[in-house]
Design an enzyme around this catalytic site. Structure first.
Site, mmCIF file in Angstrom:
data_model
loop_
_atom_site.group_PDB
_atom_site.id
_atom_site.type_symbol
_atom_site.label_atom_id
_atom_site.label_comp_id
_atom_site.label_asym_id
_atom_site.label_seq_id
_atom_site.Cartn_x
_atom_site.Cartn_y
_atom_site.Cartn_z
ATOM 1 N N LYS A 70 -9.574 -6.942 8.047
ATOM 2 C CA LYS A 70 -8.483 -6.510 9.216
ATOM 3 C C LYS A 70 -8.918 -7.189 10.411
ATOM 4 C CE LYS A 70 -7.162 -1.966 6.846
ATOM 5 N NZ LYS A 70 -7.346 -0.757 6.924
ATOM 6 N N GLU B 72 -10.995 0.392 -3.514
ATOM 7 C CA GLU B 72 -11.346 0.331 -2.265
ATOM 8 C C GLU B 72 -11.910 1.334 -1.428
ATOM 9 O OE1 GLU B 72 -7.751 -1.153 -0.131
ATOM 10 O OE2 GLU B 72 -8.534 -1.024 1.883
ATOM 11 N N SER C 248 0.903 -1.226 -0.105
ATOM 12 C CA SER C 248 -0.071 -0.107 0.174
ATOM 13 C C SER C 248 0.802 1.327 0.095
ATOM 14 C CB SER C 248 -0.899 0.032 1.292
ATOM 15 O OG SER C 248 -1.715 1.036 1.097
ATOM 16 N N ASP D 145 -13.562 -1.839 3.109
ATOM 17 C CA ASP D 145 -12.754 -1.971 4.070
ATOM 18 C C ASP D 145 -13.672 -1.357 5.243
ATOM 19 O OD1 ASP D 145 -10.760 -1.366 6.137
ATOM 20 O OD2 ASP D 145 -9.319 -0.321 4.871
ATOM 21 N N LYS E 235 -2.954 5.160 -2.812
ATOM 22 C CA LYS E 235 -4.055 5.816 -2.196
ATOM 23 C C LYS E 235 -4.388 7.083 -3.111
ATOM 24 C CE LYS E 235 -4.076 3.923 2.031
ATOM 25 N NZ LYS E 235 -5.525 3.189 2.373
ATOM 26 N N GLY F 231 -3.717 -4.173 6.098
ATOM 27 C CA GLY F 231 -2.780 -3.643 7.182
ATOM 28 C C GLY F 231 -3.178 -2.291 7.573
ATOM 29 N N LYS G 272 -1.072 -1.037 -4.457
ATOM 30 C CA LYS G 272 -2.311 -0.315 -4.110
ATOM 31 C C LYS G 272 -1.938 1.128 -3.736
ATOM 32 C CE LYS G 272 -4.608 -0.054 0.339
ATOM 33 N NZ LYS G 272 -5.311 -0.779 1.320
ATOM 34 N N ASP H 294 -6.995 2.907 -3.280
ATOM 35 C CA ASP H 294 -7.900 3.010 -1.789
ATOM 36 C C ASP H 294 -8.214 4.705 -1.569
ATOM 37 O OD1 ASP H 294 -8.887 2.664 0.525
ATOM 38 O OD2 ASP H 294 -7.257 1.773 1.603
HETATM 39 O O1 OSB Z 1 -7.055 1.590 4.423
HETATM 40 O O2 OSB Z 1 -5.854 0.108 4.176
HETATM 41 C C1 OSB Z 1 -6.009 1.422 4.745
HETATM 42 C C2 OSB Z 1 -3.107 2.389 6.910
HETATM 43 C C3 OSB Z 1 -3.664 2.868 7.736
HETATM 44 C C4 OSB Z 1 -5.076 3.087 7.934
HETATM 45 C C5 OSB Z 1 -5.808 2.463 6.746
HETATM 46 C C6 OSB Z 1 -5.278 1.958 5.469
HETATM 47 C C7 OSB Z 1 -3.839 1.736 5.626
HETATM 48 C C8 OSB Z 1 -3.094 1.074 4.801
HETATM 49 C C9 OSB Z 1 -1.603 0.505 5.021
HETATM 50 O O3 OSB Z 1 -3.539 0.976 3.486
HETATM 51 C C10 OSB Z 1 -1.369 -0.765 4.800
HETATM 52 C C11 OSB Z 1 0.042 -1.238 5.366
HETATM 53 O O4 OSB Z 1 0.789 -1.130 4.924
HETATM 54 O O5 OSB Z 1 -0.124 -1.641 6.622
HETATM 55 MG MG MG Z 2 -8.526 0.769 3.115
#
Ligand code: OSB
Ligand code: MG
Length: 371
Positions: free
Chosen positions: A265, A216, A138, A241, A166, A293, A164, A191
């Site tokens: 999660k 996402e 991510s 999510d 953001k 994550g 992925k 995402d």
């Molecule tokens: O939306 O998946 C998410 C991190 C913090 C809060 C929300 C998210 C995330 C990530 C990071 O996308 C995933 C990771 O590398 O741990």
């Molecule tokens: Mg997410």
């Protein structure tokens, strides 16, 4: 013989990230997380609360998690006789919300049970059929598009199986177009962390041309109905999510066709018992899942690896190498990723890594024993 916990030790640790991580709801430079140790018969089980530093991803944060575990969850678990860790979630189900806090304790109980049975955590939760899990990364919002493209290149060279990125309004269609131009064939997804409204459907529809694996959580954190309406207009599958906090939500979202994929999660759903239920509901409906994550330390990361061995985790997750986050992790060895973009599932009992107690002490900012 049941499991009876004599003591719960709470620790708050502070670990600066190697690189800041930015999402539509803000930038994180340093993690503050609560670790939960449950002690019984000379054995310890370990869990991590995956809440963020602020109540922006969901309502929880480090400070609330500390109080919920100390004052509400741990007292319900201490001295109680459990036949198995599967019964733990039921003891805290009267607590409204705060699933990450309760989940940090719940997963510690599964780790303890696995150690008592001398089996790897992946086996204890009913998984462990696969020897390695598939990994994606991510990548947060960057300061420029060239910077993002450089980061993606680095991760692809490391072997990661999907990227992925953001997105948020103002960092979406044009950025993804550039990324697609640079990498026409890669497995790519976006995402939004709830940054859009149904009124933005036309803009989100523009993403259909980029052949994304999924989008996402584009809409509000608690809005399954709007996601169903959006999904009806998009070709790209929606992955939920934030919206999926329980198996019941998963059932409703699938029934309403609000998503084609679910990100599971552990913390968000309150631990392994509920994560397994979400997994099972999705599997029964033919909906693939993957493991999300929350910028976890080695403990949370190890729990995510175990979870990812359940059969319906068929897409690469956001579980990646420790070194992407930390100069030094609290587990040893750190989580490492193979050139094929996989993590080997540990075979030692419990979560399967050694704790680096010296370093753990070094990063601990407060500690409290509940007994
Ligand atoms: O939306 O998946 C998410 C991190 C913090 C809060 C929300 C998210 C995330 C990530 C990071 O996308 C995933 C990771 O590398 O741990
Ligand atoms: Mg997410």
């Amino acid at each position: 013989m049941g499991i009876q916990v004599e003591r719960v030790v709470l620790r708050q640790i502070r670990m600066p990230l190697v690189h800041f991580f930015e999402t539509s709801f803000g930038r994180t430079e340093e993690r503050h997380m609560v670790l939960v140790e449950v002690i019984s018969d000379g054995l310890s089980g370990w869990g991590e609360v995956t809440a963020g530093e602020n109540p922006f991803y969901n309502e929880e944060w480090t400070g609330s998690a500390w109080l919920i575990v100390r004052d509400y969850a741990a007292p319900r678990v201490l001295k109680h006789n459990f036949e198995s860790a599967a019964q733990v979630a039921g003891r805290t189900s009267h607590i409204r919300g705060h699933r990450m806090a309760c989940g940090g304790l719940e997963v510690a109980m599964w780790d303890l049970e696995a150690r008592r049975n001398n089996v790897p955590l992946a086996r204890q939760i009913g998984g462990g059929e696969r020897a390695e899990i598939a990994c994606g990364v991510s990548i947060g919002i960057q300061e420029s598009v060239p910077q993002l493209i450089k980061k993606i290149e680095t991760e692809l060279n490391a072997g990661y199986q999907r990227i992925k990125m953001k997105i948020k309004p103002g960092w979406d269609v044009d950025v993804i177009r550039e990324v697609r131009r640079a990498f026409p064939k890669i497995r790519l997804m976006a995402d939004a962390n709830s940054a859009y409204r149904l009124a933005d459907a036309d803009r989100l529809k523009c993403l259909d041309e980029f052949n994304l694996m999924m989008i996402e959580q584009p809409l509000a954190h608690d809005e399954i109905i709007d996601h169903a309406q959006l999904q009806a207009r998009l070709q790209t599958p929606i992955c939920l999510d934030e919206c999926i906090r329980s198996a019941h939500h998963a059932e409703q979202a699938i029934r309403m066709k609000a998503c084609g994929i679910i990100n599971i999660k552990l913390g968000r759903v309150g631990g392994f018992s509920e994560a397994k239920r979400v997994h099972d509901v999705a599997q029964a409906q033919g909906v693939p899942v993957w493991c999300g994550g929350m910028l976890e330390s080695g403990i949370g990361r190890a729990h995510n690896i175990a979870l990812s061995t359940l059969p319906n985790f068929v897409l690469p997750g956001d579980v990646s190498a420790s070194k992407r986050y930390w100069t030094r992790d609290i587990i040893s060895p750190p989580v490492e990723v193979s050139p094929r973009g996989t993590i080997m599932v540990p075979t030692a009992p419990g979560f399967g890594f050694e704790l680096d107690h010296d370093f753990l002490k070094h990063v601990t900012v407060r500690e409290e024993i509940v007994s």
